[in-house]
Each structure stands twice: as C-alpha cells, then as structure tokens.
Design an enzyme around this catalytic site. Sequence first.
Site, mmCIF file in Angstrom:
data_model
loop_
_atom_site.group_PDB
_atom_site.id
_atom_site.type_symbol
_atom_site.label_atom_id
_atom_site.label_comp_id
_atom_site.label_asym_id
_atom_site.label_seq_id
_atom_site.Cartn_x
_atom_site.Cartn_y
_atom_site.Cartn_z
ATOM 1 N N SER A 124 0.843 -1.199 0.000
ATOM 2 C CA SER A 124 0.000 0.000 0.000
ATOM 3 C C SER A 124 0.874 1.243 0.000
ATOM 4 O O SER A 124 1.964 1.249 0.593
ATOM 5 C CB SER A 124 -0.857 -0.010 1.266
ATOM 6 N N TYR A 152 -1.988 -1.050 10.940
ATOM 7 C CA TYR A 152 -2.215 -1.637 9.608
ATOM 8 C C TYR A 152 -1.088 -1.224 8.660
ATOM 9 O O TYR A 152 -0.485 -2.058 7.971
ATOM 10 C CB TYR A 152 -3.579 -1.177 9.047
ATOM 11 N N LYS A 156 2.172 -3.445 6.702
ATOM 12 C CA LYS A 156 2.569 -3.431 5.283
ATOM 13 C C LYS A 156 4.067 -3.108 5.163
ATOM 14 O O LYS A 156 4.792 -3.756 4.388
ATOM 15 C CB LYS A 156 1.743 -2.411 4.496
HETATM 16 C C1 UD1 Z 1 -6.992 4.798 3.573
HETATM 17 C C2 UD1 Z 1 -5.993 4.487 4.630
HETATM 18 C C3 UD1 Z 1 -4.813 3.775 4.011
HETATM 19 C C4 UD1 Z 1 -5.292 2.526 3.283
HETATM 20 C C5 UD1 Z 1 -6.349 2.901 2.259
HETATM 21 C C6 UD1 Z 1 -6.949 1.648 1.668
HETATM 22 C C7 UD1 Z 1 -6.211 6.170 6.407
HETATM 23 C C8 UD1 Z 1 -5.593 7.346 7.091
HETATM 24 N N1 UD1 Z 1 -5.569 5.701 5.322
HETATM 25 O O1 UD1 Z 1 -6.411 5.723 2.639
HETATM 26 O O2 UD1 Z 1 -3.906 3.405 5.021
HETATM 27 O O3 UD1 Z 1 -4.219 1.878 2.637
HETATM 28 O O4 UD1 Z 1 -7.392 3.631 2.886
HETATM 29 O O5 UD1 Z 1 -7.783 1.981 0.603
HETATM 30 O O6 UD1 Z 1 -7.260 5.675 6.817
HETATM 31 N N2 UD1 Z 1 -12.936 10.770 3.173
HETATM 32 C C9 UD1 Z 1 -14.027 11.538 3.568
HETATM 33 N N3 UD1 Z 1 -15.098 10.907 4.130
HETATM 34 C C10 UD1 Z 1 -15.158 9.552 4.311
HETATM 35 C C11 UD1 Z 1 -14.055 8.768 3.894
HETATM 36 C C12 UD1 Z 1 -12.944 9.410 3.348
HETATM 37 O O7 UD1 Z 1 -14.012 12.755 3.425
HETATM 38 O O8 UD1 Z 1 -16.173 9.043 4.844
HETATM 39 C C13 UD1 Z 1 -11.779 11.419 2.530
HETATM 40 C C14 UD1 Z 1 -10.470 11.245 3.271
HETATM 41 O O9 UD1 Z 1 -10.292 12.265 4.216
HETATM 42 C C15 UD1 Z 1 -9.467 11.293 2.120
HETATM 43 C C16 UD1 Z 1 -10.223 10.682 0.947
HETATM 44 O O10 UD1 Z 1 -11.610 10.800 1.278
HETATM 45 O O11 UD1 Z 1 -9.162 12.622 1.789
HETATM 46 C C17 UD1 Z 1 -9.903 9.223 0.719
HETATM 47 O O12 UD1 Z 1 -10.076 8.498 1.932
HETATM 48 P P1 UD1 Z 1 -10.023 6.900 2.003
HETATM 49 O O13 UD1 Z 1 -10.860 6.323 0.936
HETATM 50 O O14 UD1 Z 1 -10.319 6.511 3.415
HETATM 51 O O15 UD1 Z 1 -8.520 6.554 1.642
HETATM 52 P P2 UD1 Z 1 -7.145 7.072 2.304
HETATM 53 O O16 UD1 Z 1 -7.403 7.798 3.563
HETATM 54 O O17 UD1 Z 1 -6.374 7.759 1.248
#
Ligand code: UD1
Length: 340
Positions: A124, A152, A156
């Site tokens: 990842s 997690y 990795k």
């Molecule tokens: C997350 C994990 C990462 C993991 C990956 C797997 C964290 C900090 N990182 O990445 O370790 O490998 O998922 O796919 O959890 N967002 C919202 N609302 C939500 C969900 C997400 O605003 O309900 C935003 C987040 O702040 C971010 C973006 O959407 O800016 C993507 O989030 P997400 O899909 O959770 O992925 P990552 O955080 O990049």
Amino acid sequence: MRVLLTGGAGYIGSHVALVLLERGDDVIVLDDFSNSSPEALRRVEKLTGKTVQVVEADLADRAAADAALADLEFDAVVHFAGLKAVGESVAQPSRYYRTNLNSTLNLLDIMRDKDVRKLVFSSSATVYGTPAAGVERLDETQPVGCGVTNPYGWTKAMIEQIITDVQRSWPELEAVLLRYFNPVGAHPSGEIGEDPSGIPNNLMPFVAQVAVGRREKLAVFGDQYPTADGTGVRDYIHVMDLAEGHVAALHHLQPGVEAYNLGSGEGYSVLEVVKAYTDASGKQIPYEIVAPRAGDLATLVADPAKANERLDWRTTRSLDDACRDSWTWQSQNPNGFAGA
Ligand code: UD1
C-alpha cells in the site's frame, strides 16, 4: 501459470482472479472467508466460464496452512491475505500484527519448502507514511515507514522488510511489492465489487452506500487543506487497472525485490469524487463538512513512471469509469454479496 491467491476472495483478489482466468492462467484461492464471501468466486466462475480451485484455511495458523497447501502445486503466489481496516488496527494492534505478519511468515516458509519462487505482495502507498513537505507525487525512492500512523500501515511496511530480508537469504526468490494508491470501482458487469463489512472506512464505498440509500449522508473530513477546493486529494485507481498491474508484475518477475507504485498519477479531491459519482449514478449525494480525520494527508498521488516503464503497464480507466462501474455493482447488489 498456476497462481495461488491468498485472500483471493476479497475485493482486489477476486478481480485479479478474473483477469488471470481470462488470460488462461489457473487460479487457486486460499481464503478463510473471515472478511469475504465465496459468492465472489462463484461470480468470477460465472463471468469467465472457468473453475477456481478454492481452499478454505487461515494462513496465519501454521498447521492449517501446512495442511491446506501440502499437496497443492503452483508456480507463483499473489499475497493479499490480511486484515485491512485502519481504525480497527489502532484498537486491536496485536491482532493486526499477529494475523498479517504470521500469515506472511508462514507463506514464505511454505514457498521455500516447495521451492515456489515467484511472489507478488499486495502492499500500500500507506508505507510512505507522511511524506516530507512539498513532496506530492510519490515515487518508489521515497522512504518507507516514516510517519506511518497506524498498525495496519506498519504491517505493510514490516512485510515489505520481511520479504526483502528473506530474499537476501534466498537469492532465487523473485518478489514484487505493489504499492496501491486508492483502489475504486468494480468489474463493469457489476457482478463483483467492493463489499465492506459494517460502515465503510473508505470514501468511494461510503459514497456508493449514500447513493443507494443505505446511508443518509457523507461526512467530508475537512475542507481547509491546501488543495484547490480544500478537501483531500487522492490518486484513485480503477480496480481493473489494478488487477492488470498484478498480471504485468507476475510476468516481469526476476530474482530480487522490486517495489512499484500502482496509481494513475492524477489526483482528485473528495468533492470531485462526489461530483463524479453524482453524475454516474444520477443520485443526490448529501454531504456535510466535518473535522479532518486524524492521520489524513492533504494530497497523496503516485508517480507511476517506474511501473509504466518497467512493467509496461498503465491505467486506462478514468474516475468516471470507476464511478459508473461502482454504481452498477452497488445498484445491482445494494447489500453486497449478503443479498445474493
Ligand atoms: C486509507 C488508509 C490507508 C489505506 C487505504 C486503503 C487512512 C488514514 N488511510 O487511505 O492506510 O491503505 O485507505 O484503501 O485511513 N474521506 C471523507 N469521508 C469519508 C471517507 C474518506 O471525506 O467518509 C476522505 C479522506 O479524508 C481522504 C479521501 O476521502 O481525503 C480518501 O479516503 P479513504 O478512501 O479513506 O482513503 P485514504 O485515507 O487515502
């Protein structure tokens, strides 16, 4: 090639199984179905008209893994098996370390015993932790493990190190570490897709469940980041592009350990994803801005040049394609595989 997929019934594994079968490779899936459904593999069989050999066992349990794999023959392994929920890993660190590390150690021992030398590991972009200020497009030379914020992510990074050390002691091992950015979308048939248990942690499955009416609204984690619209920017990669990246990696293995970023190289903000999903689904996606999520970064985008050049692989599907295919999956399977 006969390929063993550990955790092959999960979101990414099931798409890789499908692409391998379509290419004419044989697929064996080892899965304990603790966070996946056998229905995913039945659908892969239906889509391809081919059979998946399924072995149900917990790879983290040495005796069970030995018994399951003793009589199997395979040429290569793609290792997906492991726990993957960031928040849960903070609450249950021992469980995460025990499961993810033991399953990898068992697998490597068994591969060595059987002299199976080809390994692709599902890693990842999280291994890059918190990149130095000003670094926005990450290439593989970025340091691993600096500012990783959760167990997690540490599993990795540690598994990458374990594979590297094992390869030093076993020079014939051919290993690739695939650092995924943000996998999204589904097979265009809508037969297989992401089926998170409980409340989705990740953006696109959450948005999909809002669109289909399973959840009321999206919480957008912060709108004051130094990005164009203030919301977080990520590199979303269509799961079919990601699956093809695994096939490319399998065919470019050579003795040693090589890490590759699998991403598109393009970043989209949370609000851009919401807009793209609204357009693809024709549904309103209500949202509210809430406080930033602990550990989140403003921007995380891949520099995929190494994979483009050395694996002769690149993404060909857009964010709009991913939203369309996610919506096909979500609208046909509003309750995921549980409704099947
Ligand atoms: C997350 C994990 C990462 C993991 C990956 C797997 C964290 C900090 N990182 O990445 O370790 O490998 O998922 O796919 O959890 N967002 C919202 N609302 C939500 C969900 C997400 O605003 O309900 C935003 C987040 O702040 C971010 C973006 O959407 O800016 C993507 O989030 P997400 O899909 O959770 O992925 P990552 O955080 O990049």
